[in-house]
Design an enzyme around this catalytic site. Sequence first.
Site, short mmCIF file in Angstrom:
data_model
loop_
_atom_site.label_atom_id
_atom_site.label_comp_id
_atom_site.label_asym_id
_atom_site.label_seq_id
_atom_site.Cartn_x
_atom_site.Cartn_y
_atom_site.Cartn_z
N LYS A 28 -62.74 -19.60 59.96
CA LYS A 28 -63.52 -18.76 60.86
C LYS A 28 -63.26 -17.29 60.55
O LYS A 28 -64.18 -16.47 60.50
CB LYS A 28 -63.16 -19.03 62.31
N ASP A 55 -68.71 -19.47 67.11
CA ASP A 55 -68.37 -18.07 66.81
C ASP A 55 -69.17 -17.52 65.64
O ASP A 55 -69.65 -16.39 65.68
CB ASP A 55 -66.87 -17.96 66.50
N ASN A 97 -67.52 -15.36 73.60
CA ASN A 97 -66.10 -15.03 73.62
C ASN A 97 -65.56 -14.97 72.20
O ASN A 97 -64.41 -15.34 71.94
CB ASN A 97 -65.32 -16.05 74.45
N ARG A 127 -61.16 -9.03 77.63
CA ARG A 127 -60.34 -8.86 76.42
C ARG A 127 -60.38 -7.39 75.97
O ARG A 127 -61.45 -6.81 75.80
CB ARG A 127 -60.82 -9.80 75.31
N SER A 172 -54.03 -6.18 68.69
CA SER A 172 -54.81 -6.99 67.77
C SER A 172 -54.99 -6.29 66.43
O SER A 172 -55.35 -5.11 66.38
CB SER A 172 -56.19 -7.29 68.37
N ASP A 299 -52.41 -18.00 65.98
CA ASP A 299 -53.29 -19.10 66.37
C ASP A 299 -52.62 -20.46 66.19
O ASP A 299 -53.12 -21.47 66.70
CB ASP A 299 -54.59 -19.05 65.57
N ASN A 322 -49.10 -10.98 72.11
CA ASN A 322 -50.55 -10.83 71.93
C ASN A 322 -51.32 -12.06 72.37
O ASN A 322 -52.54 -11.99 72.59
CB ASN A 322 -50.87 -10.53 70.46
N GLU A 327 -58.43 -15.91 73.89
CA GLU A 327 -59.50 -16.49 74.70
C GLU A 327 -59.06 -16.73 76.14
O GLU A 327 -59.84 -16.67 77.08
CB GLU A 327 -59.99 -17.79 74.08
N HIS A 379 -60.60 -23.31 72.88
CA HIS A 379 -60.62 -24.37 71.88
C HIS A 379 -59.23 -24.75 71.40
O HIS A 379 -58.95 -25.94 71.18
CB HIS A 379 -61.48 -23.92 70.69
N ARG A 380 -58.34 -23.78 71.27
CA ARG A 380 -57.01 -24.09 70.73
C ARG A 380 -56.14 -24.84 71.73
O ARG A 380 -55.29 -25.64 71.33
CB ARG A 380 -56.32 -22.81 70.24
N LYS A 405 -66.16 -23.97 69.29
CA LYS A 405 -65.99 -22.56 68.95
C LYS A 405 -65.57 -22.40 67.49
O LYS A 405 -65.99 -21.46 66.82
CB LYS A 405 -64.95 -21.93 69.87
#
Length: 425
Positions: A28, A55, A97, A127, A172, A299, A322, A327, A379-380, A405
């Site tokens: 991604k 996404d 998102n 965010r 970020s 992630d 962070n 999300e 999603h994670r 996503k």
Amino acid sequence: MPHALPPAFTIVPPNGPLSGRVSPPGSKSITNRVLLLAALANGTSRLTGALKSKDTTLMAQALRQMGVTVEESDDTTFLVTSTGRLRAPAGPLFLGNAGTATRFLTAAVATIEGTVIVDGDEDMRLRPIKPLVDALNALGIDASSPTGCPPVTVRGTGRFGKGRVEIDASLSSQYVSALLMAAPFGEGPIEVALAGKDIGARGYVDLTLAAMRAFGADVADNGEGAWLVQPTGYGATDFHIEPDASAATYLWGIEALTGGKIDLGVAAEAFTQPDAAAQQVIAAFPNMPEVIDGSQMQDAVPTMAVVAAFNNRPVRFVGIGNLRVKETDRIRAVANELNRIRPGLAVEDGDDLLVHSDPELMKAASRTATSRIQTYHDHRIAMSFALAGLRIGGITILDPACTGKTYPDYWDMLQGLGVELIPGQ
């Protein structure tokens, strides 16, 4: 798997190791970078190995709104044709998102002559984006975000400024990548410098630099947290996108928790994405390190945390502050849902996450939990907690469709490995 997923899946633990061949979807992170760069390049670029997910679809739609032709000849290819300049869209750009698309386009639309609104859904509107807006203002660009989060209004003049700009990247690294990708449209060289030494995940800036250079950018790294970008613009090129390392972490987790062997078709060391570093950590199971620095593989932290729940010793995750602005607040979400499986299994300690590992959870006799896992539209969280269901009976994942996503075929993948999923409410 039907296109419309049920409201929930209950996972039936398999009776033995899970083995097979699985091809992870395209990255991604790289897909959304090269989609934008191809849109900023003069000519036609063929992007292969791409991820087709929510996404990346949102990114492609936004580019089409700005006059770019984005064709999809197959499930893993984008054909992008552009004049090398974006045009003002007729209405706001809605990016759901999708953090990468929102941050990258906020900078890129400053190259347009006209007003552009970059917006997202209710989660994206929480965010932070103020550091990027402040950096754009420092370059003389009229950008505003009253809440410090989307929506952002950019009133572009077709010029991107020049000189040195400092960016606070502590929240970020995407802020840095956004500025870098737009910088070849400066009126002169632009130096993008970190304000302080903190940066979300430096490895993702390296991904950005490699992609920029592939499209003809002249960017020099001074090795001290600053990059000098020449005003070259971009040229079209063909680009192959590697598989997604974050998606691969779930497959490595499956191997660890079931004792199986999954052929990804690519070695862990062949990935250029920073999350690939999680492979060595997960492979150490059931003796994962007592302290894991997740700052450069953010992630992958939910995956590692779920695997750590079954480890032989407690695991503390550090450098992950962070994750509170992803999300969802992933530190809190992971702690909440691990504690839903077994009270006291995880603790938030400031911005650290302490997982009180319980190797007894690996035993068949422990497969008695009844846990309905909240996924927070993330999603994670859904994909990582599905791994817990490989060892513990009664794990139900709510809103499984949120995996679309970044990994639309995730549940198909599990079923293909022999995992039984029971649809429910």
